[in-house]
Write a protein that holds these residues in place. Structure first.
Motif, PDB file in Angstrom:
ATOM      1  N   MET A 179       9.685  -0.572  -2.161  1.00 16.89           N
ATOM      2  CA  MET A 179       8.710  -1.410  -1.460  1.00 16.89           C
ATOM      3  C   MET A 179       8.847  -1.223   0.044  1.00 16.89           C
ATOM      4  O   MET A 179       9.959  -1.259   0.567  1.00 16.89           O
ATOM      5  CB  MET A 179       8.910  -2.888  -1.810  1.00 16.89           C
ATOM      6  N   ARG A 180       7.737  -0.993   0.722  1.00 18.33           N
ATOM      7  CA  ARG A 180       7.743  -0.780   2.175  1.00 18.33           C
ATOM      8  C   ARG A 180       7.273  -2.063   2.866  1.00 18.33           C
ATOM      9  O   ARG A 180       6.214  -2.592   2.546  1.00 18.33           O
ATOM     10  CB  ARG A 180       6.802   0.377   2.532  1.00 18.33           C
ATOM     11  N   ILE A 181       8.050  -2.529   3.814  1.00 23.14           N
ATOM     12  CA  ILE A 181       7.713  -3.735   4.558  1.00 23.14           C
ATOM     13  C   ILE A 181       7.473  -3.362   6.016  1.00 23.14           C
ATOM     14  O   ILE A 181       8.296  -2.674   6.636  1.00 23.14           O
ATOM     15  CB  ILE A 181       8.834  -4.786   4.470  1.00 23.14           C
TER      16      ILE A 181
ATOM     17  N   ARG B 247       0.445   3.000   3.863  1.00 25.30           N
ATOM     18  CA  ARG B 247       0.119   1.607   3.571  1.00 25.30           C
ATOM     19  C   ARG B 247       1.376   0.849   3.149  1.00 25.30           C
ATOM     20  O   ARG B 247       2.005   1.188   2.143  1.00 25.30           O
ATOM     21  CB  ARG B 247      -0.922   1.568   2.447  1.00 25.30           C
ATOM     22  N   PRO B 248       1.757  -0.188   3.885  1.00 25.17           N
ATOM     23  CA  PRO B 248       2.922  -0.979   3.479  1.00 25.17           C
ATOM     24  C   PRO B 248       2.575  -1.891   2.301  1.00 25.17           C
ATOM     25  O   PRO B 248       1.415  -2.224   2.071  1.00 25.17           O
ATOM     26  CB  PRO B 248       3.249  -1.796   4.732  1.00 25.17           C
ATOM     27  N   ASP B 249       3.599  -2.307   1.585  1.00 20.02           N
ATOM     28  CA  ASP B 249       3.401  -3.232   0.474  1.00 20.02           C
ATOM     29  C   ASP B 249       3.354  -4.677   0.940  1.00 20.02           C
ATOM     30  O   ASP B 249       2.839  -5.549   0.240  1.00 20.02           O
ATOM     31  CB  ASP B 249       4.541  -3.065  -0.544  1.00 20.02           C
ATOM     32  N   LEU B 250       3.909  -4.934   2.130  1.00 18.02           N
ATOM     33  CA  LEU B 250       3.927  -6.277   2.694  1.00 18.02           C
ATOM     34  C   LEU B 250       3.996  -6.168   4.213  1.00 18.02           C
ATOM     35  O   LEU B 250       4.693  -5.303   4.742  1.00 18.02           O
ATOM     36  CB  LEU B 250       5.145  -7.067   2.187  1.00 18.02           C
TER      37      LEU B 250
ATOM     38  N   CYS C  25      -4.762  -7.586   8.147  1.00 21.26           N
ATOM     39  CA  CYS C  25      -4.223  -7.641   6.779  1.00 21.26           C
ATOM     40  C   CYS C  25      -5.309  -8.085   5.804  1.00 21.26           C
ATOM     41  O   CYS C  25      -5.434  -7.529   4.702  1.00 21.26           O
ATOM     42  CB  CYS C  25      -3.033  -8.590   6.714  1.00 21.26           C
TER      43      CYS C  25
ATOM     44  N   LEU D 140      -4.062  -6.174   2.660  1.00 18.68           N
ATOM     45  CA  LEU D 140      -2.603  -6.034   2.673  1.00 18.68           C
ATOM     46  C   LEU D 140      -1.954  -7.400   2.456  1.00 18.68           C
ATOM     47  O   LEU D 140      -2.257  -8.357   3.173  1.00 18.68           O
ATOM     48  CB  LEU D 140      -2.130  -5.486   4.022  1.00 18.68           C
ATOM     49  N   PRO D 141      -1.052  -7.533   1.503  1.00 18.68           N
ATOM     50  CA  PRO D 141      -0.305  -8.789   1.358  1.00 18.68           C
ATOM     51  C   PRO D 141       0.482  -9.059   2.637  1.00 18.68           C
ATOM     52  O   PRO D 141       1.062  -8.144   3.220  1.00 18.68           O
ATOM     53  CB  PRO D 141       0.632  -8.522   0.183  1.00 18.68           C
TER      54      PRO D 141
ATOM     55  N   ALA E 239      11.813  -7.810  -2.354  1.00 19.50           N
ATOM     56  CA  ALA E 239      11.281  -6.446  -2.396  1.00 19.50           C
ATOM     57  C   ALA E 239      11.797  -5.680  -3.602  1.00 19.50           C
ATOM     58  O   ALA E 239      11.129  -4.779  -4.117  1.00 19.50           O
ATOM     59  CB  ALA E 239      11.634  -5.692  -1.111  1.00 19.50           C
TER      60      ALA E 239
END
Length: 327
Positions: free
Chosen positions: A1-3, A138-141, A159, A164-165, A268
């Motif tokens: 997961m990318r933050i 694209r980040p996950d959060l 966002c 985007l969450p 994450a």
């Protein structure tokens, strides 16, 4: 997961006052305060909320994106962050302003008086998350942490536009935000982060009750210092996680940022909120034993031992994947 972590990047000037602020304040003269505190110590450290959280995430084995604005003096700091797993590619470098400064004095009771100079942070409003996504993926959060208020609002809007969450952490900027701006920052957030005082301030600034806030967010994570953490969500009983007790508090600066890093690292990796909060509390307890917000070190062994001592063997087992992923 990318933050992706958006927010302030700063240099901290941390001073220690051996007395108590309360003893210097006169109740009938609070409208004319003029005080000077002779500090015993000064430490100049790397800081800024977003940088602190990103550092913690990097140490815990993730590779967060740091999104913020700095001055030309940032380069040594950039190297430090990259060495600790932080992707600094999205950071904007100002051509005219210095990196932000945080000046904080802590007294014998761990009370703090602080001043923050925005500097280059004012240019964070020029950062377009859509361009960051195009360059970096694209980040996950996206965590929206304290920053130039216009930047916080722009990132939140982006966002929503990009689907985007996002999580909202307005904290220190609540005093600068209007009612409508606070509502804009929290509406639709998957998580809302505050400390105990900020939770009351957020309700006052937004004009919303706690129940009305919970109707607008996925969950509300509130830190209560030594009393631990409370996680609330609409339609369910609050979850309370006790803090990890520490023998001696050296410096409380950055402890909330460390908690957020641990909590987000846990979630994450798919850990239930209870155990993610335990990880956050364990990282926060580590920071309390150090001067500065990024001077602490984490190891699998020490962190596992702290979790086991505070929460029992089940915590260590549930968080084993997080521990294995550490740098």
């Amino acid at each position: 997961m990318r933050i992706a972590v958006t927010g302030s990047i700063a240099t901290d000037h941390l001073l220690t006052f051996p007395g108590r602020f309360a003893e210097q304040l006169l109740a009938d003269r609070l409208d004319r305060v003029s005080l000077s505190f002779l500090a015993d110590g000064l430490d100049v450290r790397r800081g800024g909320v977003a940088a602190n959280i990103a550092f913690g995430l990097g140490v815990l084995g993730l590779r967060p994106l740091l999104v913020g604005a700095v001055g030309a003096d940032f380069e040594p700091y950039r190297v430090w962050l990259k060495d600790h797993g932080v992707d600094t590619e999205p950071v904007r470098v100002s051509e005219t302003l210095h990196t932000a400064r945080f000046v904080c004095t802590t007294d014998a009771d761990q009370n703090q008086i602080a001043t923050f100079y925005a500097g280059a942070m004012a240019e964070a409003r020029e950062i377009d998350l859509r361009e960051v996504v195009a360059r970096c993926g694209r980040p996950d959060l996206v965590l929206i942490s304290p920053d130039d208020p216009a930047a916080m609002l722009r990132h939140t809007a982006a966002c929503r536009e990009l689907g985007l969450p996002f999580a909202s952490d307005p904290s220190q900027q609540l005093a600068r935000l209007t009612r409508d701006e606070v509502r804009e920052l929290i509406d639709g957030a998957g998580r809302l982060f505050t400390n105990e005082y900020e939770s009351a301030l957020l309700c006052e600034r937004s004009g919303l009750t706690e129940a009305e806030v919970l109707d607008r967010v996925g969950s509300w994570v509130t830190t209560h210092g030594e009393a631990g953490v409370r996680i609330s969500a609409a339609g369910r009983a609050p979850l309370t996680v006790p803090a990890v007790q520490v023998g001696q508090v050296v410096d409380p600066t950055g402890v909330g940022d460390a908690f957020r890093a641990g909590f987000l690292a846990g979630t994450a990796r798919g850990v239930p909120e209870r155990y993610a909060a335990q990880l956050g509390c364990a990282v926060a307890a580590t920071v309390l034993g150090h001067t500065g917000t990024q001077e602490y070190r984490l190891s699998r062994t020490s962190l596992a031992a702290r979790l086991r001592a505070a929460y029992g063997p089940a915590s260590e087992t549930e968080l084993s994947a997080c521990l294995r992923g550490m740098r």
